[in-house]
Write an enzyme that holds these catalytic residues in place. Structure first.
Site, mmCIF file in Angstrom:
data_model
loop_
_atom_site.group_PDB
_atom_site.id
_atom_site.type_symbol
_atom_site.label_atom_id
_atom_site.label_comp_id
_atom_site.label_asym_id
_atom_site.label_seq_id
_atom_site.Cartn_x
_atom_site.Cartn_y
_atom_site.Cartn_z
ATOM 1 N N ARG A 93 -1.090 15.706 -30.033
ATOM 2 C CA ARG A 93 -2.327 15.952 -30.774
ATOM 3 C C ARG A 93 -3.516 15.300 -30.093
ATOM 4 O O ARG A 93 -4.649 15.459 -30.560
ATOM 5 C CB ARG A 93 -2.191 15.365 -32.165
ATOM 6 C CG ARG A 93 -2.023 16.400 -33.284
ATOM 7 C CD ARG A 93 -2.025 15.654 -34.577
ATOM 8 N NE ARG A 93 -2.177 16.398 -35.770
ATOM 9 C CZ ARG A 93 -1.180 16.897 -36.506
ATOM 10 N NH1 ARG A 93 0.049 16.840 -36.083
ATOM 11 N NH2 ARG A 93 -1.433 17.454 -37.664
ATOM 12 N N ARG A 162 0.784 19.223 -50.793
ATOM 13 C CA ARG A 162 0.842 18.010 -49.984
ATOM 14 C C ARG A 162 -0.275 17.072 -50.386
ATOM 15 O O ARG A 162 -1.382 17.505 -50.691
ATOM 16 C CB ARG A 162 0.694 18.370 -48.500
ATOM 17 C CG ARG A 162 1.980 18.777 -47.868
ATOM 18 C CD ARG A 162 1.827 19.338 -46.490
ATOM 19 N NE ARG A 162 0.916 18.607 -45.613
ATOM 20 C CZ ARG A 162 0.868 18.792 -44.290
ATOM 21 N NH1 ARG A 162 1.670 19.661 -43.711
ATOM 22 N NH2 ARG A 162 0.004 18.125 -43.543
HETATM 23 P P1 AMP Z 1 1.212 17.892 -39.928
HETATM 24 O O1 AMP Z 1 2.368 18.066 -40.854
HETATM 25 O O2 AMP Z 1 1.527 18.254 -38.508
HETATM 26 O O3 AMP Z 1 -0.061 18.528 -40.429
HETATM 27 O O4 AMP Z 1 0.926 16.301 -39.873
HETATM 28 C C1 AMP Z 1 0.543 15.588 -41.034
HETATM 29 C C2 AMP Z 1 -0.131 14.278 -40.643
HETATM 30 O O5 AMP Z 1 0.789 13.453 -39.909
HETATM 31 C C3 AMP Z 1 -1.330 14.421 -39.728
HETATM 32 O O6 AMP Z 1 -2.525 14.758 -40.449
HETATM 33 C C4 AMP Z 1 -1.391 13.038 -39.108
HETATM 34 O O7 AMP Z 1 -1.891 12.078 -40.034
HETATM 35 C C5 AMP Z 1 0.084 12.714 -38.907
HETATM 36 N N1 AMP Z 1 0.567 13.178 -37.587
HETATM 37 C C6 AMP Z 1 1.495 14.151 -37.351
HETATM 38 N N2 AMP Z 1 1.677 14.315 -36.036
HETATM 39 C C7 AMP Z 1 0.843 13.437 -35.424
HETATM 40 C C8 AMP Z 1 0.555 13.143 -34.057
HETATM 41 N N3 AMP Z 1 1.152 13.795 -33.060
HETATM 42 N N4 AMP Z 1 -0.364 12.181 -33.808
HETATM 43 C C9 AMP Z 1 -0.986 11.508 -34.794
HETATM 44 N N5 AMP Z 1 -0.775 11.747 -36.104
HETATM 45 C C10 AMP Z 1 0.136 12.697 -36.420
#
Ligand code: AMP
Length: 218
Positions: A93, A162
């Site tokens: 990310r 969520r």
């Molecule tokens: P997602 O389910 O991919 O939308 O991830 C949910 C949350 O997890 C994100 O908004 C971040 O707070 C955290 N997160 C997930 N993947 C990452 C990553 N690669 N780097 C930093 N934070 C992450």
């Protein structure tokens, strides 16, 4: 059996990445490695990492690069991922994460990085109606009058909104996407590793575009 695949799926939150990644992981018989799911599982288990990550996630922020790189490094070493491959969803990310991933995948490079492209206005609308099974991660769309929580068709778990799908947190995540993650499109494109796929349309059509892009590169 279809040979495995090593894929990265980029795209704004709410672009339908989760659902398409689950389908791709079944199609190629490889694990779907979602860093968001890993962090949410750690938060439910109440580990130190999970508790710290939950605060950041609920506010729509990004968890530190070192922590994320360590998590992914450990996961990619497991037998399923190291033999058949994986679908990486939500990682990298940031450019720092992408550079670290180059090192982790040096021996078995990624086949293709896909940018699942859905405009911001459309993802805002999709996220507000998104509901997710807290156990297996299956995504649903609410019509507005469903019970809360409702029961997941796949695993019987609780389907809920969520905690980070509130309008403030969503806007913060989308802003962070533009500043931190969108530069990865140029990063991977300059290495010839990127395919941009239109993520708007019927999920079956989007899936076909995705598998066509993988087949062209694998
Ligand atoms: P997602 O389910 O991919 O939308 O991830 C949910 C949350 O997890 C994100 O908004 C971040 O707070 C955290 N997160 C997930 N993947 C990452 C990553 N690669 N780097 C930093 N934070 C992450």
């Amino acid at each position: 059996m279809i040979p495995g695949a090593r894929l990265i799926i980029l795209g704004r939150q709410g672009a339908g990445k989760g659902t398409q990644c689950v389908r791709l992981s079944r199609h190629y018989v490889v694990p779907h490695i979602s860093t968001g799911d890993m962090l949410r599982a750690a938060a439910r288990e109440g580990t130190d990492l999970g508790t710290a990550a939950k605060k950041i996630m609920d506010a729509g922020g990004l968890v530190g690069d070192d922590i994320m790189i360590g998590l992914v490094d450990e996961r990619l070493e497991k037998a399923d991922a190291s033999t058949r491959g994986y679908i990486l969803d939500g990682f990298p990310r940031t450019v720092t994460q992408a550079e670290a991933l180059d090192g982790l995948t040096a021996r078995k490079p990624i086949h293709v990085v896909i940018d699942l492209d859905v405009p911001r206005e459309i993802v805002l609308e999709r996220i507000s109606s998104r509901r997710v099974c807290r156990d297996c991660g299956t995504n649903y769309r609410t019509s507005g009058d469903d019970p809360s929580p409702w029961i997941c068709d796949v695993c019987g778990g609780d389907v809920q909104q969520r905690a980070d799908d509130t309008p403030d947190a969503v806007n913060r995540r989308l802003d962070l996407y533009e500043t931190q993650t969108a530069p990865l499109i140029e990063y991977f494109s300059s290495r010839g590793a990127l395919a941009v796929i239109n993520g708007v349309g019927h999920p079956d059509h989007v899936f076909k575009r995705l598998t066509d892009a993988v087949e062209a590169r694998r």
